[in-house]
Design a protein around this motif. Structure first.
Motif, PDB file in Angstrom:
ATOM      1  N   ARG B  64       0.784  -1.192  -0.082  1.00  0.00           N
ATOM      2  CA  ARG B  64      -0.046  -0.059   0.079  1.00  0.00           C
ATOM      3  C   ARG B  64       0.725   1.288  -0.020  1.00  0.00           C
ATOM      4  N   ALA B  65       1.967   1.191   0.786  1.00  0.00           N
ATOM      5  CA  ALA B  65       2.766   2.479   0.813  1.00  0.00           C
ATOM      6  C   ALA B  65       3.535   2.607  -0.459  1.00  0.00           C
ATOM      7  N   SER B  66       3.893   1.573  -1.176  1.00  0.00           N
ATOM      8  CA  SER B  66       4.497   1.723  -2.378  1.00  0.00           C
ATOM      9  C   SER B  66       3.670   2.341  -3.368  1.00  0.00           C
ATOM     10  N   LEU B  68       0.579   4.022  -2.759  1.00  0.00           N
ATOM     11  CA  LEU B  68       0.137   5.518  -2.458  1.00  0.00           C
ATOM     12  C   LEU B  68       1.442   6.477  -2.429  1.00  0.00           C
ATOM     13  N   GLY B  69       2.338   6.078  -1.874  1.00  0.00           N
ATOM     14  CA  GLY B  69       3.514   7.003  -1.970  1.00  0.00           C
ATOM     15  C   GLY B  69       3.967   7.362  -3.274  1.00  0.00           C
ATOM     16  N   HIS B 121       0.395   1.010   5.504  1.00  0.00           N
ATOM     17  CA  HIS B 121       1.856   0.742   4.888  1.00  0.00           C
ATOM     18  C   HIS B 121       1.516  -0.671   4.038  1.00  0.00           C
TER      19      HIS B 121
END
Lengths: 201, 121
Positions: B64-66, B68-69, B121
């Motif tokens: 998710r972090a990959s 969204l970020g 994350h």
């Protein structure tokens, strides 16, 4: 003897032209892979946005978050890389300065003209409309873009070098997702937000 | 980087408008050549400096972090036309306004550090 010097002169001029002209994309791609090789060879990782975390740590950011509680001396090679990049830029701008303007796709130039950005002049890499220091109305956009780059890169755990180059070439799924994210964000900004944001320029 | 114009705002615009192969060529060649390099290290065919064993680590599986970020980063990349490496190179070119972008990127990093515990994350 005379012809020797003429020939020598001609080869020198050809080399210079090759160095000062624009380089083919494959040359640049290979050079980036060479940087990756050198980083791995010396037991490091290739990821430039980690330098942001390191710089924050040096500035004493661990007061606010344990994320910056790291031994930045372990990452000192990154600072060398940063200094090297600045120096490389300086050399490219002076010794290897191009004598012609960049060749950008005519469709792109046309679309940019419609939102108030003119084609690049000789020696220009960035549009003055956005990057001239005297152009105060552009400053908020630079701040917005910068915050997004810093926040996004660290949230994603890497930027173009760490995810798109190192991660993809190591077949990492998180990196593929990050690159998908880069394009979602990039396409939304380019096609929906920039036409709106640039009306302030 | 400068000489193939990948640090140019115009080139990034071309890429996000799919109107030139240039950036895709640079990144594509770098990834293919990079994959060869990483496989050579992994298989132990070549070693690092002074016989160092080089084994590129897996990225943390924070999917998710990959995504969204990455999306936040993409928004910034398209607007400023520069990812972190080129920011430093452009500074060397004497584009002083890049200092505003770098300073803001550090603020963005700080923001992430502070908010990290609350983000998915």
């Amino acid at each position: 003897m005379h012809t020797y010097f003429i020939r020598k002169y001609k080869t020198t001029m050809l080399t210079l032209e090759w160095l000062t002209g624009a380089w083919h994309w494959s040359v640049s791609g290979l050079l980036i892979a060479l940087v990756l090789f050198l980083m791995l060879f010396f037991g490091e990782k290739f990821g430039v946005s980690t330098s942001f975390q390191t710089l924050c740590s040096i500035g004493g950011a661990k007061r606010w978050s344990s994320y910056f509680n790291l031994d930045w001396k372990k990452h000192d090679w990154l600072l060398v890389f940063v200094v090297g990049s600045i120096t490389g830029g300086l050399i490219a701008a002076t010794v290897l300065a191009p004598s012609e303007a960049m060749v950008i796709s005519p469709e792109t130039l046309q679309e940019l003209r419609e939102i108030g950005i003119q084609a690049p002049v000789v020696g220009a890499i960035l549009p003055g409309e956005l990057f001239d220091l005297a152009n105060f109305s552009a400053w908020p956009l630079l701040v917005l873009g910068g915050v997004l780059v810093g926040f996004g890169a660290r949230y994603a755990g890497g930027c173009t070098s760490g995810h798109a180059i190192s991660g993809l070439s190591n077949f990492q799924l998180p990196s593929l997702l990050a690159v998908v994210g880069f394009f979602i964000g990039g396409l939304v900004m380019t096609h929906f937000l920039i036409p709106f944001l640039f009306t302030v320029l | 980087m400068t000489k193939s114009e990948v640090i140019s705002w115009y080139r990034i615009q071309e890429m996000f408008r799919f109107q030139s192969f240039h950036m895709y060529g640079v990144i594509g060649v770098a990834v293919i050549a990079g994959a060869v390099v990483q496989q050579l290290f992994k298989s132990g065919y070549i070693n690092g400096y002074q016989g160092l064993k080089v084994s590129p680590k897996d990225k943390p599986k924070t999917y998710r972090a990959s995504l969204l970020g990455g999306t936040f980063f993409g928004l910034g990349w398209a607007l400023t036309g520069a990812c972190p490496g080129p920011l430093y190179i452009l500074l060397g070119h004497g584009y002083w306004s890049i200092l505003i972008v770098i300073a803001s990127a550090l603020i963005g990093t700080l923001l992430y550090g502070v908010l990290r515990a609350k983000l998915p994350h």
